[in-house]
Design an enzyme around this catalytic site. Structure first.
Site, PDB file in Angstrom:
ATOM      1  N   ASP A 154      32.037  40.642  35.564  1.00  0.00           N
ATOM      2  CA  ASP A 154      30.854  41.407  35.969  1.00  0.00           C
ATOM      3  C   ASP A 154      30.357  42.094  34.708  1.00  0.00           C
ATOM      4  O   ASP A 154      31.005  43.003  34.206  1.00  0.00           O
ATOM      5  CB  ASP A 154      31.272  42.428  37.039  1.00  0.00           C
ATOM      6  CG  ASP A 154      30.157  43.415  37.368  1.00  0.00           C
ATOM      7  OD1 ASP A 154      29.092  43.356  36.735  1.00  0.00           O
ATOM      8  OD2 ASP A 154      30.381  44.256  38.265  1.00  0.00           O
ATOM      9  N   LYS A 194      41.659  45.084  38.985  1.00  0.00           N
ATOM     10  CA  LYS A 194      42.142  44.163  40.005  1.00  0.00           C
ATOM     11  C   LYS A 194      41.035  43.640  40.912  1.00  0.00           C
ATOM     12  O   LYS A 194      41.239  43.429  42.078  1.00  0.00           O
ATOM     13  CB  LYS A 194      43.224  44.845  40.847  1.00  0.00           C
ATOM     14  CG  LYS A 194      42.782  46.138  41.504  1.00  0.00           C
ATOM     15  CD  LYS A 194      43.832  46.601  42.498  1.00  0.00           C
ATOM     16  CE  LYS A 194      43.430  47.887  43.169  1.00  0.00           C
ATOM     17  NZ  LYS A 194      44.284  48.278  44.246  1.00  0.00           N
ATOM     18  N   TYR A 242      46.376  52.265  38.049  1.00  0.00           N
ATOM     19  CA  TYR A 242      46.295  50.834  37.797  1.00  0.00           C
ATOM     20  C   TYR A 242      44.877  50.343  38.041  1.00  0.00           C
ATOM     21  O   TYR A 242      44.309  50.591  39.094  1.00  0.00           O
ATOM     22  CB  TYR A 242      47.286  50.073  38.684  1.00  0.00           C
ATOM     23  CG  TYR A 242      48.698  50.238  38.214  1.00  0.00           C
ATOM     24  CD1 TYR A 242      49.175  49.467  37.167  1.00  0.00           C
ATOM     25  CD2 TYR A 242      49.544  51.179  38.781  1.00  0.00           C
ATOM     26  CE1 TYR A 242      50.458  49.622  36.705  1.00  0.00           C
ATOM     27  CE2 TYR A 242      50.828  51.347  38.323  1.00  0.00           C
ATOM     28  CZ  TYR A 242      51.279  50.558  37.286  1.00  0.00           C
ATOM     29  OH  TYR A 242      52.551  50.719  36.819  1.00  0.00           O
TER      30      TYR A 242
HETATM   31 MG    MG Z   1      29.467  45.669  39.299  1.00  0.00          MG
HETATM   32 MG    MG Z   2      31.834  42.352  41.561  1.00  0.00          MG
END
Ligand code: MG
Ligand code: MG
Ligand code: F6R
Length: 368
Positions: A13, A230, A227
């Site tokens: 992304d 993911k 974390y």
């Molecule tokens: Mg995004």
């Molecule tokens: Mg996405």
């Protein structure tokens, strides 16, 4: 031995259009321009699901190849530049570092790869999801390769009857364990039933040792005490002739299961199977979506895709997902719609706890 083909699916992304909902068409074109016809590759297909760009590539350089990963990295960087110019939302969000070190794993983008010797005919399905995490594949992979109520072939196809081997990753301790199914089903479910931590990375055919499925499960990075890294996974599955039939591979998605992700990566919601023309999350930044594109491989050429979830037979699944989504939205900020405290991507708990600390009374010390 025939020649080996590697199928690499790498996603990131690098900026959303609008918000976190989709990818700008110019950015997608840019990615296509960088990838298509590249001399390192036999063939490629570039698409998106929600705000993630997915690069599907075939080549002869094996898994974890530096040049292939570099190509993907450079493509995402070029797309990021364009995303920044267009002021797209969250431009560059998945590229955790400015410098590429030879392997794209752990740097933000998700990677699923498999090296195969093409069979006489090689049907593959590439699943790509948005607004969820790699553990979202656990339940469907279990159904495809271990559940006789889903996969008739496990019972009645002599080439499948001995079962499959599952490689499961512990995403927090960064270790792996292998289960041979059906014998190990009960043991395996203890782990894969906790998809926030244990994820199925690969599945192998027991009789031949051939790889059947590979997911973009990556080790989680411990950052700022939490974390991260993911989200929004991809999965490659080979079908037919001793592997689950195409319809057995698609079947688990007919009954949308609950996955973690959705709004702010902090909610539970149904994974809705959609065609590519419906793959932009909208309601409450969701519900989480999955597309399934089918290809016939021929000497590394990608013939396709077939947009499987665009089919009428998944209409009911979408309806069910919308019903579940509606019900869960009614719970608002309450669990189990909102994720458990440990699993939320966003939280104000530390700040609010700090602000209210003088108002908390320790009941072990107080008589009232
Ligand atoms: Mg995004
Ligand atoms: Mg996405
Ligand atoms: C979840 C997701 C979105 C964002 C949300 C808030 O994976 O991408 O739901 O978390 O839109 O985004 P920001 O904090 O960027 O305003």
């Amino acid at each position: 031995m025939g020649k080996k083909i590697t199928l690499s699916v790498i996603k990131a992304d690098i900026g959303g259009f609008v918000g976190h909902s989709s990818v700008h068409p110019d950015v997608l074109e840019k990615a296509r321009g960088m990838i298509s016809g590249n001399s390192l590759l036999i063939d490629s297909y570039v698409t998106h699901v929600g705000d993630d760009i997915n690069l599907v590539m075939t080549h002869e350089h094996g898994r974890n190849n530096g040049e292939i990963h570099q190509l993907a990295w450079d493509t995402f960087l070029a797309c990021t530049e364009m995303a920044k110019r267009l002021k797209l939302y969250g431009a560059g969000q998945d590229l955790l570092s400015d410098a590429f070190s030879g392997n794209i794993k752990g740097m933000g983008p998700g990677v699923a790869e498999m090296e195969i010797e093409e069979r006489k005919s090689e049907p593959v399905v590439i699943f790509m999801a948005d607004k969820t995490e790699p553990g979202a594949w656990n339940l469907p992979l279990y159904k495809m390769f271990a559940d006789p109520f889903n996969t008739a072939g496990l019972v009645i196809d002599p080439n499948m009857h001995n079962g499959f081997t599952f490689e499961v990753r512990d995403m927090i301790k960064n270790r792996k364990v292998t289960f041979s199914c059906p014998e190990d089903i009960y043991d395996m479910l203890v782990f894969i039933g906790a998809p926030g931590r244990f994820c199925i990375k690969r599945v192998f055919h027991r009789d031949t040792g051939n790889i059947c499925a590979s997911s973009s499960t990556q080790r989680l990075n411990l950052m700022a005490g939490r974390y991260v890294g993911k989200d929004d996974p991809v999965l490659i599955v080979r079908c037919q002739s001793g592997f689950p039939a195409l319809g057995e591979v698609l079947e688990p998605f007919a009954n949308p299961h609950l996955v973690s992700g959705w709004m702010r990566g902090s909610h539970s919601g149904p994974l809705m199977p959609v065609g590519t023309n419906q793959c932009n999350p909208t309601r409450f930044d969701g519900p989480p979506r999955v597309i399934a594109l089918g290809f016939q491989l021929a000497d590394g050429k990608l013939h396709g895709p077939q947009d499987f979830f665009a089919d009428i037979s998944f209409d009911k699944a979408r309806e069910t997902a919308n019903e579940i989504a509606n019900y869960l939205r009614g719970l608002g900020p309450f669990e189990p719609h909102r994720l458990h405290l440990d699993e939320m991507e966003y939280t104000t708990m530390p700040q609010v706890s700090e602000k209210l600390k003088s108002r908390f009374i320790d009941l072990r010390k107080s008589s009232s």
